[in-house]
Each structure stands twice: as structure tokens, then as C-alpha cells.
Design an enzyme around this catalytic site. Structure first.
Site, PDB file in Angstrom:
ATOM      1  N   LYS A   5       0.855  -1.197   0.000  1.00  0.00           N
ATOM      2  CA  LYS A   5       0.000   0.000   0.000  1.00  0.00           C
ATOM      3  C   LYS A   5       0.886   1.240   0.000  1.00  0.00           C
ATOM      4  CE  LYS A   5      -4.382   1.081   2.299  1.00  0.00           C
ATOM      5  NZ  LYS A   5      -5.125   0.892   3.564  1.00  0.00           N
TER       6      LYS A   5
HETATM    7  O1  G3P Z   1      -9.289   1.899   4.229  1.00  0.00           O
HETATM    8  C1  G3P Z   1      -9.064   3.213   4.663  1.00  0.00           C
HETATM    9  C2  G3P Z   1      -9.785   3.401   5.924  1.00  0.00           C
HETATM   10  O2  G3P Z   1      -9.174   2.650   6.924  1.00  0.00           O
HETATM   11  C3  G3P Z   1      -9.987   4.771   6.388  1.00  0.00           C
HETATM   12  O3  G3P Z   1     -11.170   4.710   7.064  1.00  0.00           O
HETATM   13  O4  G3P Z   1     -12.871   5.433   8.634  1.00  0.00           O
HETATM   14  O5  G3P Z   1     -10.453   6.035   9.011  1.00  0.00           O
HETATM   15  O6  G3P Z   1     -11.771   7.118   7.187  1.00  0.00           O
HETATM   16  P1  G3P Z   1     -11.578   5.904   8.029  1.00  0.00           P
END
Ligand code: G3P
Length: 217
Positions: free
Chosen positions: A87
Site C-alpha cells: 500500500k
Molecule cells: O481503508 C481506509 C480506511 O481505513 C480509512 O477509514 O474510517 O479512518 O476514514 P476511516
């Protein structure tokens, strides 16, 4: 559509795997820290533990932000297990690293994508996956799902094979809407995935069937 779980929690990954619907896992440094996994060796071991649970791709994120550092870290990550996808953040050196890995047969997931232009660059560089963060766009009063729609159009216009991995999915309707828009993959917390099971008419219908069965037996 592929289902990935967005967590570094081994119990939740096992639960999704046992459900029989899991195609992969995404992690990031914040999710690792949330599980208390710190230090390079522990983090690398944790990636292997995840790969041993799930049948599918496991995204492992580099920490370096310069080309040489990303290549060095990415090669270590890719060597850990054949299921690892490296990633890489959507920055200038990240695009160079994605191109390098693409040329060397190492799969990548371009993360922190918030615009069609960024997604276009990731595809041009040969990313295996692009991760638009829909929830974080919603957070700033922008339509995250619209970005999925626009990337789908652009990728289909030119036949890019980069898979659209809808990330920062916060709830069950995000999953349903991504499916309608043609995202190749969603990565979501277990709660959002399990939310797909729920309907009150299923619960009341089942209760009625069981009650009627008891009456006759
Ligand atoms: O896959 C990316 C994700 O982990 C981000 O999620 O909820 O932290 O915006 P969030």
C-alpha cells in the site's frame, strides 16, 4: 464485488473469514496502532498472521514517503507472503514507486485517493488497486460516492485494469451504493458488513415460521 475487511483485528478477520464471504484485508498504520501492534518486527509478524487467516489479498502500508524508502520497505513487505499487496500513498514519489513495483511484478494499492485525477495517475502508473476514501469525503460535506462513480467512468473509458477499492466505508448503505456504482471491491469494518444481514421482516418472518412449526409438533 469483492469484500475486504478494513481492520488489523485478528478475531474480526477470523469471523469474516468463517462467514465465507471474505476476499481480502486492508490495514493501515492507524489500524495497526489501534490493535496495539507497534515496532517493525511485530508489525511484519502481524501481517503474516493475517495472511494465514484469510484467503486473499492483504494490503500492507509503507511508512516511508521517499521513492527509495518506499521501494525498500515495499520489497520487504512483498517478500513476507504472496498475498501481500504493497500500500503506497498518493504522492509524487508514491506514483514513482507504484510504477517501479508494477514493472517488477509486485502488486500495489494506491491509498489516500480523493480525486479522479489522482485515480487516473494511479492507474497510469500500474496500481493493482486504487483506494478512494469515501467516508472522509463525506466528512467534509463532499459526496464520496460520486467519486466512485466518476472513477468508474474514467477507468471504463480507457479500459484501465486497476481495481476500484472503495475505502473509508463507514456503514452498510455505503456498501450497497458502491455495488450499484460498480466498485470492484469494498473494504469495510465488520459491523458494516454484518449490517447487510439485517431486515426486520426477516426476523419477524423467521419468528412466525418457528412459532407455526411448534404449534404443529
Ligand atoms: O481503508 C481506509 C480506511 O481505513 C480509512 O477509514 O474510517 O479512518 O476514514 P476511516
Amino acid at each position: 464485488m469483492k469484500f475486504f475487511i478494513d481492520t488489523a483485528n485478528l478475531a474480526q478477520i477470523k469471523e469474516a473469514q468463517e462467514l465465507g464471504i471474505l476476499d481480502g484485508v486492508t490495514t493501515n498504520p492507524s489500524l495497526m496502532a489501534k490493535e496495539g501492534i507497534t515496532g517493525t518486527n511485530n508489525i511484519l509478524k502481524h501481517y503474516v498472521a493475517i495472511c494465514n487467516i484469510v484467503d486473499g489479498d492483504v494490503s500492507a502500508e509503507v511508512i516511508a514517503t521517499d521513492f527509495e524508502g518506499m521501494v525498500r520497505e515495499g520489497e520487504i513487505l512483498a517478500d513476507l507472503h504472496p498475498q501481500i499487496v504493497v500500500k503506497i500513498p498518493m504522492i509524487k514519489d508514491g506514483i514513482k514507486a507504484i510504477k517501479y513495483f508494477s514493472d517488477h511484478g509486485i502488486r500495489t494499492n494506491c491509498t489516500l485517493v480523493f480525486s479522479v485525477g489522482q485515480a487516473l495517475l494511479a492507474a497510469k502508473a500500474g496500481a493493482s488497486y486504487v483506494s478512494p476514501f469515501i467516508g472522509r469525503l463525506d466528512d467534509i460535506s463532499t459526496d464520496g460516492l460520486n467519486l466512485i462513480d466518476e472513477i468508474r467512468t474514467v477507468y471504463d473509458n480507457y479500459g484501465y485494469e486497476t481495481e476500484i477499492l472503495a475505502a473509508s466505508v463507514r456503514h452498510t448503505m455505503h456498501i450497497v451504493e458502491c455495488a450499484k456504482l460498480g466498485a470492484d471491491v469494498i473494504t469495510a469494518p465488520l459491523s458494516a458488513i454484518l449490517g447487510l444481514l439485517k431486515h426486520p421482516l426477516t426476523d419477524s418472518g423467521l419468528a412466525q415460521f418457528l412459532a407455526d412449526y411448534k404449534k404443529g409438533n
